[in-house]
Design a protein around this motif. Structure first.
Motif, PDB file in Angstrom:
ATOM      1  N   ALA A   1      59.922  50.968  46.524  1.00  0.00           N
ATOM      2  CA  ALA A   1      58.588  50.463  46.197  1.00  0.00           C
ATOM      3  C   ALA A   1      58.729  49.093  45.557  1.00  0.00           C
ATOM      4  CB  ALA A   1      57.860  51.424  45.258  1.00  0.00           C
ATOM      5  N   MET A   2      57.738  48.235  45.809  1.00  0.00           N
ATOM      6  CA  MET A   2      57.802  46.858  45.333  1.00  0.00           C
ATOM      7  C   MET A   2      56.408  46.372  44.969  1.00  0.00           C
ATOM      8  SD  MET A   2      59.213  43.607  47.485  1.00  0.00           S
ATOM      9  CE  MET A   2      59.101  41.932  46.875  1.00  0.00           C
ATOM     10  N   SER A   3      56.276  45.740  43.819  1.00  0.00           N
ATOM     11  CA  SER A   3      54.969  45.231  43.399  1.00  0.00           C
ATOM     12  C   SER A   3      54.611  43.989  44.186  1.00  0.00           C
ATOM     13  CB  SER A   3      54.986  44.912  41.897  1.00  0.00           C
ATOM     14  OG  SER A   3      55.902  43.865  41.611  1.00  0.00           O
ATOM     15  N   ARG A   4      53.342  43.907  44.578  1.00  0.00           N
ATOM     16  CA  ARG A   4      52.816  42.749  45.292  1.00  0.00           C
ATOM     17  C   ARG A   4      51.410  42.463  44.768  1.00  0.00           C
ATOM     18  NH1 ARG A   4      56.433  39.285  47.105  1.00  0.00           N
ATOM     19  NH2 ARG A   4      57.522  39.877  48.998  1.00  0.00           N
ATOM     20  N   PRO A   5      50.856  41.251  45.033  1.00  0.00           N
ATOM     21  CA  PRO A   5      49.572  40.871  44.435  1.00  0.00           C
ATOM     22  C   PRO A   5      48.425  41.834  44.721  1.00  0.00           C
ATOM     23  CG  PRO A   5      50.656  38.930  45.332  1.00  0.00           C
ATOM     24  CD  PRO A   5      51.478  40.105  45.744  1.00  0.00           C
ATOM     25  N   LYS A   6      48.326  42.383  45.924  1.00  0.00           N
ATOM     26  CA  LYS A   6      47.176  43.234  46.261  1.00  0.00           C
ATOM     27  C   LYS A   6      47.487  44.719  46.194  1.00  0.00           C
ATOM     28  CE  LYS A   6      44.296  40.077  48.935  1.00  0.00           C
ATOM     29  NZ  LYS A   6      43.463  39.911  50.138  1.00  0.00           N
ATOM     30  N   GLN A   7      48.665  45.110  46.679  1.00  0.00           N
ATOM     31  CA  GLN A   7      49.047  46.517  46.640  1.00  0.00           C
ATOM     32  C   GLN A   7      50.557  46.622  46.821  1.00  0.00           C
ATOM     33  OE1 GLN A   7      46.910  48.320  49.889  1.00  0.00           O
ATOM     34  NE2 GLN A   7      48.386  47.686  51.420  1.00  0.00           N
ATOM     35  N   PRO A   8      51.184  47.702  46.333  1.00  0.00           N
ATOM     36  CA  PRO A   8      52.642  47.828  46.442  1.00  0.00           C
ATOM     37  C   PRO A   8      53.085  47.993  47.889  1.00  0.00           C
ATOM     38  CG  PRO A   8      51.745  49.343  44.796  1.00  0.00           C
ATOM     39  CD  PRO A   8      50.585  48.792  45.564  1.00  0.00           C
ATOM     40  N   GLN A   9      54.313  47.540  48.168  1.00  0.00           N
ATOM     41  CA  GLN A   9      54.982  47.856  49.424  1.00  0.00           C
ATOM     42  C   GLN A   9      55.808  49.108  49.189  1.00  0.00           C
ATOM     43  OE1 GLN A   9      56.258  43.401  50.292  1.00  0.00           O
ATOM     44  NE2 GLN A   9      57.020  44.780  51.875  1.00  0.00           N
TER      45      GLN A   9
ATOM     46  N   SER B   1      63.762  28.200  38.953  1.00  0.00           N
ATOM     47  CA  SER B   1      62.836  27.999  40.055  1.00  0.00           C
ATOM     48  C   SER B   1      62.913  26.557  40.553  1.00  0.00           C
ATOM     49  CB  SER B   1      61.408  28.318  39.601  1.00  0.00           C
ATOM     50  OG  SER B   1      60.477  27.999  40.625  1.00  0.00           O
ATOM     51  N   LEU B   2      63.215  26.402  41.831  1.00  0.00           N
ATOM     52  CA  LEU B   2      63.269  25.079  42.441  1.00  0.00           C
ATOM     53  C   LEU B   2      61.875  24.638  42.874  1.00  0.00           C
ATOM     54  CD1 LEU B   2      66.150  26.484  42.846  1.00  0.00           C
ATOM     55  CD2 LEU B   2      66.479  24.844  44.692  1.00  0.00           C
ATOM     56  N   ILE B   3      61.136  25.562  43.524  1.00  0.00           N
ATOM     57  CA  ILE B   3      59.802  25.268  44.040  1.00  0.00           C
ATOM     58  C   ILE B   3      58.932  26.514  43.888  1.00  0.00           C
ATOM     59  CG2 ILE B   3      58.452  24.728  46.117  1.00  0.00           C
ATOM     60  CD1 ILE B   3      60.846  23.182  47.179  1.00  0.00           C
ATOM     61  N   ASN B   4      57.683  26.328  43.486  1.00  0.00           N
ATOM     62  CA  ASN B   4      56.747  27.436  43.409  1.00  0.00           C
ATOM     63  C   ASN B   4      55.361  26.974  43.825  1.00  0.00           C
ATOM     64  OD1 ASN B   4      54.537  28.919  41.409  1.00  0.00           O
ATOM     65  ND2 ASN B   4      56.022  30.326  42.311  1.00  0.00           N
ATOM     66  N   LEU B   5      54.702  27.773  44.667  1.00  0.00           N
ATOM     67  CA  LEU B   5      53.288  27.602  44.989  1.00  0.00           C
ATOM     68  C   LEU B   5      52.625  28.945  44.785  1.00  0.00           C
ATOM     69  CD1 LEU B   5      54.987  25.832  47.396  1.00  0.00           C
ATOM     70  CD2 LEU B   5      52.658  25.062  47.791  1.00  0.00           C
ATOM     71  N   ASN B   6      51.595  28.984  43.965  1.00  0.00           N
ATOM     72  CA  ASN B   6      50.958  30.244  43.617  1.00  0.00           C
ATOM     73  C   ASN B   6      49.448  30.111  43.722  1.00  0.00           C
ATOM     74  OD1 ASN B   6      49.640  31.948  41.170  1.00  0.00           O
ATOM     75  ND2 ASN B   6      51.370  33.050  42.049  1.00  0.00           N
ATOM     76  N   SER B   7      48.848  30.946  44.586  1.00  0.00           N
ATOM     77  CA  SER B   7      47.395  30.959  44.742  1.00  0.00           C
ATOM     78  C   SER B   7      46.953  32.402  44.956  1.00  0.00           C
ATOM     79  CB  SER B   7      46.968  30.076  45.921  1.00  0.00           C
ATOM     80  OG  SER B   7      45.564  30.017  46.027  1.00  0.00           O
ATOM     81  N   THR B   8      47.016  33.195  43.886  1.00  0.00           N
ATOM     82  CA  THR B   8      46.708  34.620  43.977  1.00  0.00           C
ATOM     83  C   THR B   8      45.493  35.017  43.148  1.00  0.00           C
ATOM     84  OG1 THR B   8      48.250  35.074  42.164  1.00  0.00           O
ATOM     85  CG2 THR B   8      49.121  35.213  44.404  1.00  0.00           C
TER      86      THR B   8
END
Length: 469
Positions: free
Chosen positions: A383-391, A192-199
């Motif tokens: 299908a793909m996992s995401r913070p609020k609901q899958p895509q 990981s070069l850069i990460n910003l996480n606010s979930t």
């Protein structure tokens, strides 16, 4: 200023890029299809990707309002269109972007049998992945203010975002067990070069009619922003050099591990089922980490215009200082350097495929059995996992081998962006050089500003093929 600030928030949160590569999935003439299913069919003895040109991918769209909804020259007032755009979206509409650039890749067949039924592939690619959900309550508060929303509870969890720039080194193994079954897996090292996480934001803000003043403002907040790789860029930008970026790409960043698995099963000669599970993995962030959090409960009933001294002897100056201290205690973030872990967004693909149309020889008007089928049609689920609901996306596709060295695939996709996504991909061989180009949502190109999504993939490979039919 309210409409301007709200529009900036809207513009940042209404465009969405998906990681679904429905045209490339199952397109076995293209070596990069193994990235989407390590257990896919392999049609070459060996290949290497042209460095930095073997796979370039970016796609995008919107699950909510488009740029055209706000800026269309239709005679409607801008503020009205902005208000309508905000009302149209909800807190599960999202902005994201996914971009990939393959730095190098290759693969070769091996095995004890004459067929060489095993295959090893490897490579290094860079990936940018950003997702930010539309902060509906924040947008309404900025646009309308709290005076017009007495007793309305504004939710802090409407703001949820994650952004990451990584490099991925991978090695994959593929084995054709027999003519009916192939499986494969791929190991990955993430840097990981850069990460910003606010979930993980929680809390509320509400304005009520006050007892001692006009309004009582009630804050109950639990906000968090975790970052890695950012501090060295912002504080020591003059000292940050290209070699530092190269070092992070080549395992000098925050590291993690992951894997992919997949298979292809021929149910009959013409029916095929396949599936893959991708990016089951994590990254541990321990270098260049800086985290910020706001935690607390606070009731604020406004400022008393008369500053009477209380029985305790509090003066007006002390009164102001107390208010300032209360606000600083609540809204000044705590800063830590605690290690944290992020999980990669897991992706699932599966498809059912029906092949038909044998090639006929001109001389005898007979079917050439060993050449395979010229056509295929099927359905693919993503299908793909995401913070609020899958895509989730469902694709119907048609594949056609036009003639030796040229194949095409047309798709129709239903997803969270639109119900009219038409796309096309081609793969062409000129000698041993393979070129592919893929794009979708052609119907929306007539007004790109109103497009729900657009996509582009292209690349160049050098391939030594198994079959020369």
């Amino acid at each position: 200023m309210k409409p301007i600030s709200t529009f900036i928030m809207l513009a940042l949160c209404c465009v969405s890029f998906s990681q679904n590569k429905q045209i490339l999935y199952g397109f076995s003439e293209i070596p990069q299809s193994l990235i989407l299913n390590p257990g896919g069919e392999v049609n070459n003895d060996w290949y290497f990707g042209i460095p930095l040109l073997s796979h370039i991918h970016i796609n995008g769209g919107t699950s909510g309002a488009t740029i055209y909804d706000v800026f269309a020259n239709d005679g409607i007032d801008f503020n009205t269109k902005l208000q309508n755009a905000v009302n149209k979206m909800n807190s599960k509409d999202f902005f994201s972007i996914n971009q990939q650039l393959e730095i190098f890749s290759g693969g070769f067949a091996f095995g004890r049998t004459y067929e060489k039924n095993e295959y090893l592939s490897f490579g290094l690619y860079q990936e940018l992945d950003v997702i930010s959900y539309f902060p509906k309550d924040y947008a309404i508060l900025a646009l309308e203010g709290n005076q017009n929303n007495i007793n309305r509870v504004f939710n802090a969890d409407h703001f949820s975002a994650n952004a990451e720039l990584i490099s991925v080194f991978h090695v994959g193994y593929n084995k054709k067990v027999n003519k009916n079954f192939t499986y494969g897996f791929r190991g990955k090292i993430y840097s990981s070069l850069i990460n910003l996480n606010s979930t993980k934001n929680r809390g509320t803000f509400v304005t009520e009619l006050g007892d001692n003043n006009f309004y009582n403002h009630i804050f109950d907040l639990s906000l968090q922003l975790r970052t890695s790789g950012i501090v060295s860029l912002t504080e020591d930008s003059s000292e940050f050099e290209t070699k530092d970026l190269t070092k992070r790409i080549l395992f000098g960043g925050n590291l993690g591990l992951g894997f992919d698995v997949g298979f292809t099963k021929k149910i009959t000669k013409q029916w095929t089922l396949d599936a893959s599970l991708l990016d089951v993995g994590f990254i541990t962030h321990s270098k260049d980490v800086e985290n910020y959090s706001v935690q607390g409960n606070y009731n604020f009933e406004g400022i008393n215009p008369f500053f009477p001294e209380t029985e305790s002897g509090q003066t007006a100056d002390e009164y102001w200082s107390e208010i300032e201290e209360d606000f600083e205690e609540l809204f000044t973030p705590d800063t830590t350097n605690t290690t944290y872990t992020t999980w990669r967004p897991i992706k699932f693909n599966t498809s059912i495929n029906y092949a038909f149309g044998k090639k006929r020889e001109k001389d005898c008007n007979c079917i050439k059995d060993e050449s395979g089928y010229l056509n295929a049609a099927g359905l693919q689920l993503f299908a793909m996992s995401r913070p609020k609901q899958p895509q989730i996306a469902l694709t119907a596709y048609y594949y056609r081998r036009l003639f030796k060295g040229l194949s095409a695939k047309a798709i129709y996709t239903i997803d969270s962006y639109s119900f009219n996504n038409l796309g096309l991909g081609i793969s062409a061989n000129l000698g041993n050089v393979n070129f592919y180009l893929m794009a979708d949502n052609f119907l929306q190109y007539k007004n790109i500003y109103n497009a729900q999504s657009v996509s582009l993939q292209l690349g160049f490979n050098y391939i030594f093929s198994k079959n020369e039919d």
